[in-house]
Design an enzyme around this catalytic site. Structure first.
Site, PDB file in Angstrom:
ATOM      1  N   LYS A 143       0.799  -1.240   0.000  1.00  0.00           N
ATOM      2  CA  LYS A 143       0.000   0.000   0.000  1.00  0.00           C
ATOM      3  C   LYS A 143       0.830   1.288   0.000  1.00  0.00           C
ATOM      4  O   LYS A 143       0.400   2.323   0.505  1.00  0.00           O
ATOM      5  CB  LYS A 143      -1.003   0.020   1.180  1.00  0.00           C
ATOM      6  CG  LYS A 143      -1.827  -1.217   1.360  1.00  0.00           C
ATOM      7  CD  LYS A 143      -2.298  -1.867   0.094  1.00  0.00           C
ATOM      8  CE  LYS A 143      -3.385  -1.149  -0.651  1.00  0.00           C
ATOM      9  NZ  LYS A 143      -3.770  -1.916  -1.891  1.00  0.00           N
ATOM     10  N   HIS A 201       6.805  -7.371  -2.444  1.00  0.00           N
ATOM     11  CA  HIS A 201       6.741  -6.684  -1.147  1.00  0.00           C
ATOM     12  C   HIS A 201       7.752  -7.306  -0.176  1.00  0.00           C
ATOM     13  O   HIS A 201       7.698  -7.037   1.020  1.00  0.00           O
ATOM     14  CB  HIS A 201       5.354  -6.826  -0.516  1.00  0.00           C
ATOM     15  CG  HIS A 201       4.250  -6.134  -1.253  1.00  0.00           C
ATOM     16  ND1 HIS A 201       4.344  -4.861  -1.741  1.00  0.00           N
ATOM     17  CD2 HIS A 201       2.987  -6.554  -1.553  1.00  0.00           C
ATOM     18  CE1 HIS A 201       3.205  -4.520  -2.327  1.00  0.00           C
ATOM     19  NE2 HIS A 201       2.367  -5.529  -2.227  1.00  0.00           N
ATOM     20  N   SER A 259      -4.514   2.822   4.301  1.00  0.00           N
ATOM     21  CA  SER A 259      -4.729   2.165   3.016  1.00  0.00           C
ATOM     22  C   SER A 259      -4.776   0.647   3.177  1.00  0.00           C
ATOM     23  O   SER A 259      -5.610  -0.039   2.569  1.00  0.00           O
ATOM     24  CB  SER A 259      -3.593   2.562   2.062  1.00  0.00           C
ATOM     25  OG  SER A 259      -3.814   2.038   0.783  1.00  0.00           O
TER      26      SER A 259
HETATM   27  S1  PPS Z   1      -0.602  -2.934  -3.254  1.00  0.00           S
HETATM   28  O1  PPS Z   1      -1.872  -3.727  -3.108  1.00  0.00           O
HETATM   29  O2  PPS Z   1       0.250  -3.093  -2.074  1.00  0.00           O
HETATM   30  O3  PPS Z   1       0.100  -3.209  -4.497  1.00  0.00           O
HETATM   31  O4  PPS Z   1      -1.123  -1.431  -3.274  1.00  0.00           O
HETATM   32  P1  PPS Z   1      -0.264  -0.171  -3.743  1.00  0.00           P
HETATM   33  O5  PPS Z   1      -0.424   0.016  -5.199  1.00  0.00           O
HETATM   34  O6  PPS Z   1       1.096  -0.241  -3.187  1.00  0.00           O
HETATM   35  O7  PPS Z   1      -0.974   1.021  -2.978  1.00  0.00           O
HETATM   36  C1  PPS Z   1      -2.281   1.447  -3.241  1.00  0.00           C
HETATM   37  C2  PPS Z   1      -2.348   2.889  -2.802  1.00  0.00           C
HETATM   38  O8  PPS Z   1      -1.709   3.712  -3.796  1.00  0.00           O
HETATM   39  C3  PPS Z   1      -2.635   4.665  -4.278  1.00  0.00           C
HETATM   40  N1  PPS Z   1      -2.388   4.985  -5.695  1.00  0.00           N
HETATM   41  C4  PPS Z   1      -2.081   6.219  -6.146  1.00  0.00           C
HETATM   42  N2  PPS Z   1      -1.873   7.380  -5.505  1.00  0.00           N
HETATM   43  C5  PPS Z   1      -1.605   8.469  -6.268  1.00  0.00           C
HETATM   44  N3  PPS Z   1      -1.540   8.453  -7.610  1.00  0.00           N
HETATM   45  C6  PPS Z   1      -1.723   7.296  -8.297  1.00  0.00           C
HETATM   46  N4  PPS Z   1      -1.658   7.292  -9.622  1.00  0.00           N
HETATM   47  C7  PPS Z   1      -2.012   6.110  -7.559  1.00  0.00           C
HETATM   48  N5  PPS Z   1      -2.264   4.824  -7.895  1.00  0.00           N
HETATM   49  C8  PPS Z   1      -2.485   4.166  -6.743  1.00  0.00           C
HETATM   50  C9  PPS Z   1      -3.983   3.987  -4.064  1.00  0.00           C
HETATM   51  O9  PPS Z   1      -5.043   4.892  -4.152  1.00  0.00           O
HETATM   52  C10 PPS Z   1      -3.769   3.392  -2.683  1.00  0.00           C
HETATM   53  O10 PPS Z   1      -3.738   4.391  -1.661  1.00  0.00           O
HETATM   54  P2  PPS Z   1      -5.012   4.869  -0.825  1.00  0.00           P
HETATM   55  O11 PPS Z   1      -4.462   5.762   0.238  1.00  0.00           O
HETATM   56  O12 PPS Z   1      -5.661   3.653  -0.262  1.00  0.00           O
HETATM   57  O13 PPS Z   1      -5.889   5.604  -1.781  1.00  0.00           O
END
Ligand code: PPS
Length: 292
Positions: free
Chosen positions: A44, A104, A134
């Site tokens: 996340k 991860h 998240s």
């Molecule tokens: S995972 O399941 O661990 O692979 O998830 P991961 O992709 O690491 O994290 C998901 C969070 O990243 C946010 N996210 C973004 N933020 C900003 N810009 C872009 N383009 C973007 N893409 C993914 C996503 O919304 C999750 O964060 P939260 O705080 O839950 O919204």
């Protein structure tokens, strides 16, 4: 349904989902290739975001090419094993080079072949308070994952490292140390991407040995914005069956911002978290603004 719960279990000291642990021998024996690029994060932390950016760089900003397949096929999740749909080791074995690998895994659990092949790695770190928020919603929206009675209960477990992939603190500290001694590990921050995306994209393009043109950078900025990725079926995970992710409970692309923790942490919890944070990060040169 209890039988669907992908419980968390411990393999060699690492807390991880049961189906991943059952696949551990294949993960450990994974054969890296010298031109693999590895994207490493604690869950996340913005993995999907950075994955899409790197894939755009590799595909020279060709949006249509990126949209041809789902992010979980273009950037397979190494240790993931959920039936035949998500099987990182198998997907990667069948993939042409250069491959982009998502993981991860804490530094000491990364398959040794990645070090032997001297692969380039990108580590993305995010404020642990926003990560915890998240992660909590992610556990709610993934029906097969363990459930927690409340956000507070989840944060307690997060602080104690009793969640999948264990301690956030140990994860970031050890990858940070690695990046200090190994120039092939690039350490980035989610908050920096939010603050100045162009600067971070140019850093990534240079790290990957490509030439940053203004046109390429602008294409990536547009295509990987939160709004674009939220509405893009190849990046928003809506293509997965509902038993894996239920976006009605909480979308995978949830808020995508800095500081949502302020809507979830009480003053008391925040104070306790800060004290604990200082204890856990004592002695590390990694300085992080958790107040953001
Ligand atoms: S995972 O399941 O661990 O692979 O998830 P991961 O992709 O690491 O994290 C998901 C969070 O990243 C946010 N996210 C973004 N933020 C900003 N810009 C872009 N383009 C973007 N893409 C993914 C996503 O919304 C999750 O964060 P939260 O705080 O839950 O919204």
């Amino acid at each position: 349904k209890t039988e669907n719960i992908n419980e968390v279990c411990c393999i060699n000291g690492l807390l991880i989902y049961k189906t991943f642990a059952e696949n551990w021998d294949n993960i450990e024996a994974f054969q890296a290739r010298a031109d693999d690029i590895v994207i490493v994060t604690y869950p996340k932390s913005g993995t999907t975001w950075i994955s899409e950016i790197v894939d755009m760089i590799y595909k020279d900003g060709n949006v249509e090419k990126c949209k041809e397949d789902m992010i979980f096929n273009r950037v397979p999740f190494l240790e993931c094993k959920k039936e035949d749909i998500l099987d990182g080791v198998r997907q990667l074995k069948n993939m042409a080079s250069p491959r982009i690998v998502k993981t991860h895994l804490p530094v000491e659990y990364l398959p040794v072949s990645f070090w032997k092949e001297d692969c380039k790695m990108i580590y993305l770190c995010r404020n642990p308070k926003d990560v915890a928020v998240s992660y909590y919603y992610f556990q709610l929206m993934t029906p097969v994952h363990p459930k927690y009675a409340s956000f507070l209960e989840f944060v307690e477990k997060f602080m104690d490292g009793e969640v999948p992939y264990c301690s956030w603190y140990k994860h970031v500290k050890s990858w940070w140390e690695k990046s200090k001694s190994n120039p092939r590990v690039l350490f980035l921050f989610y908050e920096d991407l939010q603050e100045d995306i162009r600067k971070e994209i140019i850093k990534l393009i240079n790290f990957l040995g490509k030439k940053p043109s203004e046109e390429l950078v602008e294409k990536i900025v547009h295509h990987t914005s939160f709004e674009e990725m939220k509405n893009n079926p190849s990046t928003n995970y809506t293509a997965l069956p509902e038993e894996y992710m239920n976006h009605k409970v909480s979308p995978f692309m949830r808020k995508g911002c800095v500081g949502d923790w302020k809507n979830h942490f009480t003053v008391a919890l925040n104070e306790r978290f800060d004290v604990h944070y200082e204890q856990e990060m004592k002695g590390s040169t990694l300085k992080f603004k958790t107040t953001l």
